[in-house]
Design a protein around this motif. Structure first.
Motif, PDB file in Angstrom:
ATOM      1  N   TYR A 264       0.857  -1.173   0.000  1.00  0.00           N
ATOM      2  CA  TYR A 264       0.000   0.000   0.000  1.00  0.00           C
ATOM      3  C   TYR A 264       0.894   1.224   0.000  1.00  0.00           C
ATOM      4  CZ  TYR A 264      -4.036   2.918   1.079  1.00  0.00           C
ATOM      5  OH  TYR A 264      -5.021   3.857   1.026  1.00  0.00           O
ATOM      6  N   GLY A 265       0.766   2.062  -0.996  1.00  0.00           N
ATOM      7  CA  GLY A 265       1.623   3.224  -1.088  1.00  0.00           C
ATOM      8  C   GLY A 265       0.888   4.534  -1.016  1.00  0.00           C
ATOM      9  N   ALA A 266      -0.417   4.509  -0.780  1.00  0.00           N
ATOM     10  CA  ALA A 266      -1.196   5.743  -0.735  1.00  0.00           C
ATOM     11  C   ALA A 266      -1.222   6.281   0.691  1.00  0.00           C
ATOM     12  CB  ALA A 266      -2.609   5.500  -1.244  1.00  0.00           C
ATOM     13  N   GLN A 267      -0.866   7.535   0.843  1.00  0.00           N
ATOM     14  CA  GLN A 267      -0.846   8.178   2.150  1.00  0.00           C
ATOM     15  C   GLN A 267      -1.776   9.387   2.124  1.00  0.00           C
ATOM     16  OE1 GLN A 267       3.328   9.055   2.589  1.00  0.00           O
ATOM     17  NE2 GLN A 267       3.789   7.016   3.389  1.00  0.00           N
ATOM     18  N   HIS A 268      -2.038   9.924   3.294  1.00  0.00           N
ATOM     19  CA  HIS A 268      -2.860  11.119   3.361  1.00  0.00           C
ATOM     20  C   HIS A 268      -2.266  12.218   2.485  1.00  0.00           C
ATOM     21  CE1 HIS A 268      -5.858   9.892   6.138  1.00  0.00           C
ATOM     22  NE2 HIS A 268      -5.083   9.827   7.196  1.00  0.00           N
ATOM     23  N   LEU A 269      -3.118  12.961   1.841  1.00  0.00           N
ATOM     24  CA  LEU A 269      -2.675  14.092   1.041  1.00  0.00           C
ATOM     25  C   LEU A 269      -2.050  15.153   1.940  1.00  0.00           C
ATOM     26  CD1 LEU A 269      -5.841  14.525  -1.228  1.00  0.00           C
ATOM     27  CD2 LEU A 269      -3.706  13.373  -1.836  1.00  0.00           C
ATOM     28  N   HIS A 270      -0.918  15.665   1.498  1.00  0.00           N
ATOM     29  CA  HIS A 270      -0.288  16.768   2.219  1.00  0.00           C
ATOM     30  C   HIS A 270      -0.678  18.116   1.631  1.00  0.00           C
ATOM     31  CE1 HIS A 270       2.060  14.019   4.628  1.00  0.00           C
ATOM     32  NE2 HIS A 270       2.502  13.413   3.538  1.00  0.00           N
ATOM     33  N   GLU A 271      -1.057  18.093   0.374  1.00  0.00           N
ATOM     34  CA  GLU A 271      -1.578  19.293  -0.271  1.00  0.00           C
ATOM     35  C   GLU A 271      -2.563  18.872  -1.342  1.00  0.00           C
ATOM     36  OE1 GLU A 271      -1.090  20.823  -3.479  1.00  0.00           O
ATOM     37  OE2 GLU A 271      -0.182  19.002  -4.300  1.00  0.00           O
TER      38      GLU A 271
ATOM     39  N   GLN B 184      -7.027   6.753  -7.986  1.00  0.00           N
ATOM     40  CA  GLN B 184      -6.054   5.851  -7.382  1.00  0.00           C
ATOM     41  C   GLN B 184      -6.766   4.563  -6.986  1.00  0.00           C
ATOM     42  OE1 GLN B 184      -4.702   8.137  -4.040  1.00  0.00           O
ATOM     43  NE2 GLN B 184      -3.479   9.533  -5.280  1.00  0.00           N
ATOM     44  N   ALA B 185      -6.250   3.426  -7.438  1.00  0.00           N
ATOM     45  CA  ALA B 185      -6.899   2.152  -7.135  1.00  0.00           C
ATOM     46  C   ALA B 185      -5.883   1.032  -7.114  1.00  0.00           C
ATOM     47  CB  ALA B 185      -7.991   1.842  -8.160  1.00  0.00           C
ATOM     48  N   GLY B 186      -6.188   0.007  -6.323  1.00  0.00           N
ATOM     49  CA  GLY B 186      -5.416  -1.222  -6.372  1.00  0.00           C
ATOM     50  C   GLY B 186      -5.860  -2.094  -7.530  1.00  0.00           C
ATOM     51  N   GLY B 187      -7.044  -1.807  -8.046  1.00  0.00           N
ATOM     52  CA  GLY B 187      -7.579  -2.479  -9.217  1.00  0.00           C
ATOM     53  C   GLY B 187      -8.674  -1.604  -9.802  1.00  0.00           C
ATOM     54  N   LEU B 188      -8.420  -1.000 -10.951  1.00  0.00           N
ATOM     55  CA  LEU B 188      -9.365  -0.043 -11.532  1.00  0.00           C
ATOM     56  C   LEU B 188     -10.219  -0.748 -12.582  1.00  0.00           C
ATOM     57  CD1 LEU B 188     -10.198   2.920 -11.388  1.00  0.00           C
ATOM     58  CD2 LEU B 188      -8.546   3.399 -13.205  1.00  0.00           C
ATOM     59  N   PRO B 189     -11.543  -0.805 -12.385  1.00  0.00           N
ATOM     60  CA  PRO B 189     -12.410  -1.487 -13.348  1.00  0.00           C
ATOM     61  C   PRO B 189     -12.358  -0.832 -14.723  1.00  0.00           C
ATOM     62  CG  PRO B 189     -13.572  -1.092 -11.272  1.00  0.00           C
ATOM     63  CD  PRO B 189     -12.290  -0.318 -11.211  1.00  0.00           C
ATOM     64  N   VAL B 190     -12.388  -1.631 -15.762  1.00  0.00           N
ATOM     65  CA  VAL B 190     -12.294  -1.102 -17.117  1.00  0.00           C
ATOM     66  C   VAL B 190     -13.462  -0.186 -17.435  1.00  0.00           C
ATOM     67  CG1 VAL B 190     -13.496  -3.064 -18.196  1.00  0.00           C
ATOM     68  CG2 VAL B 190     -11.833  -1.724 -19.524  1.00  0.00           C
TER      69      VAL B 190
ATOM     70  N   PHE C 270     -11.543  15.857  -3.356  1.00  0.00           N
ATOM     71  CA  PHE C 270     -10.944  14.528  -3.340  1.00  0.00           C
ATOM     72  C   PHE C 270     -11.822  13.636  -2.481  1.00  0.00           C
ATOM     73  CE2 PHE C 270      -8.198  11.038  -2.279  1.00  0.00           C
ATOM     74  CZ  PHE C 270      -7.329  10.912  -3.360  1.00  0.00           C
ATOM     75  N   VAL C 271     -12.130  12.435  -2.991  1.00  0.00           N
ATOM     76  CA  VAL C 271     -13.028  11.513  -2.298  1.00  0.00           C
ATOM     77  C   VAL C 271     -12.268  10.258  -1.877  1.00  0.00           C
ATOM     78  CG1 VAL C 271     -15.182  10.203  -2.421  1.00  0.00           C
ATOM     79  CG2 VAL C 271     -14.937  12.327  -3.747  1.00  0.00           C
ATOM     80  N   GLY C 272     -12.115  10.058  -0.571  1.00  0.00           N
ATOM     81  CA  GLY C 272     -11.533   8.813  -0.081  1.00  0.00           C
ATOM     82  C   GLY C 272     -10.087   8.908   0.347  1.00  0.00           C
ATOM     83  N   ASP C 273      -9.717   9.969   1.036  1.00  0.00           N
ATOM     84  CA  ASP C 273      -8.332  10.129   1.482  1.00  0.00           C
ATOM     85  C   ASP C 273      -8.116   9.316   2.759  1.00  0.00           C
ATOM     86  OD1 ASP C 273      -5.731  10.970   1.745  1.00  0.00           O
ATOM     87  OD2 ASP C 273      -6.256  12.884   2.675  1.00  0.00           O
TER      88      ASP C 273
END
Length: 320
Positions: free
Chosen positions: A2-9, A161-167, A105-108
């Motif tokens: 998992y490489g997604a972190q809270h947005l800093h800006e 941003q997704a771990g698996g983005l639906p087509v 932004f939705v889902g931070d």
């Protein structure tokens, strides 16, 4: 991983957590920060275990909503049980008060709150329809994400941003009319978590016939990063890019070689390949080919396969 972190800006503004206080403590001016509204459904943070609706109403009552330029929807509850339609609906209901909103932004959420594939999304395009002045829009999480084609005149930046983005999401984005779009970042992810986009699905984007103002393209975090690199190597869209981002995926020497053997990339300002599986020799080839022309090449985070299976042991930076 998992490489997604809270947005800093976000939206060109520093990200700040809204803190509801009863002691009259000063808040930043409404238009000076990107406001993250979150709750803690597990009660770890004192005073943050209220419903998201209550916290959002506190936000609207505390911060001048007419001045808010950037809004970040953080944790809204147990995100693997309650989808994003709840906070989205509340933001939509306040649209007549959020008259200066330019970025959403939705889902931070970070991993300790919910793994990226646990984040239950919904139809996020209702926000684009309700806020015609939005310039930047971002989403984290691909589960149940819905993105039908939409027209938006002013959107300049779109990130999913997704771990698996639906087509179907990818197709919805690429079928949208976004004449002002300058930046597009798609985390395509892996098939095990719903990332079923194939290179052929990207053809309308790579042809250069979509999004006439596009200058930054990110096709990231893919388990087919080599195939994407090979397609990008001859893609007409590349000629008008200033930034090409193929990071966080399974890129190896074969994909990097395809890039070098394709159309010239010396016009780019940035080529981002961080989190990759290139050998040192190939890294040197890439640098030698591009850096003398002023291209900033990011080859950080060289990774090793999980085991001795070679290419089959490669992994994306973000999956579950």
């Amino acid at each position: 991983m998992y490489g997604a972190q809270h947005l800093h800006e976000f939206g060109g503004l520093p990200a700040v957590d809204f803190q509801h206080t009863t002691d009259g403590a000063a808040q930043p001016a409404a238009d000076t920060v990107a406001w993250r509204v979150s709750v803690d459904p597990y009660g770890k943070d004192e005073g943050r275990d209220r419903p998201w609706e209550d916290e959002f109403n506190n936000f609207l009552d505390t911060v001048d909503p007419a001045g808010v330029r950037a809004l970040i929807i953080g944790q809204w509850g147990e995100a693997y049980e309650e989808d994003s339609s709840v906070p989205i609906g509340l933001v939509l209901a306040a649209a007549d008060r959020l008259t200066s909103l330019e970025a959403v932004f939705v889902g931070d959420l970070e991993a300790e709150q919910a793994e990226i594939t646990w984040i239950e999304q919904s139809d996020v395009t209702a926000l684009l329809a309700a806020f015609p002045a939005l310039a930047e829009f971002g989403v984290r999480g691909g589960t149940d994400l819905v993105f039908p084609p939409i027209r938006h005149e002013r959107l300049r930046s779109l990130t999913i941003q997704a771990g698996g983005l639906p087509v179907q999401v990818v197709r919805g984005v690429l079928d949208s009319e976004l004449p002002a779009l300058e930046r597009l970042d798609l985390w395509l992810g892996v098939s095990a978590y719903g990332g079923d986009t194939e290179v052929a699905d990207l053809a309308p984007l790579l042809s250069g016939t979509r999004f006439p103002r596009l200058s930054h393209l990110g096709l990231r975090n893919s388990e087919v990063q080599n195939e994407i690199a090979a397609a990008v190597a001859s893609a007409p869209v590349v000629a008008r890019l200033t930034t090409l981002d193929l990071s966080n995926g399974t890129l190896g020497d074969e994909g990097a070689a395809a890039l070098l053997e394709g159309q010239p990339l010396t016009h780019l300002d940035v080529l981002d390949l961080h989190h990759h599986f290139l050998t040192e020799a190939m890294e040197e080839r890439v640098r030698t080919a591009l850096e003398p022309h002023g291209v900033r090449v990011d080859l950080s985070e060289r990774s090793k396969p999980w085991d001795d299976r070679g290419a089959e042991g490669r992994y994306t930076a973000v999956s579950e």
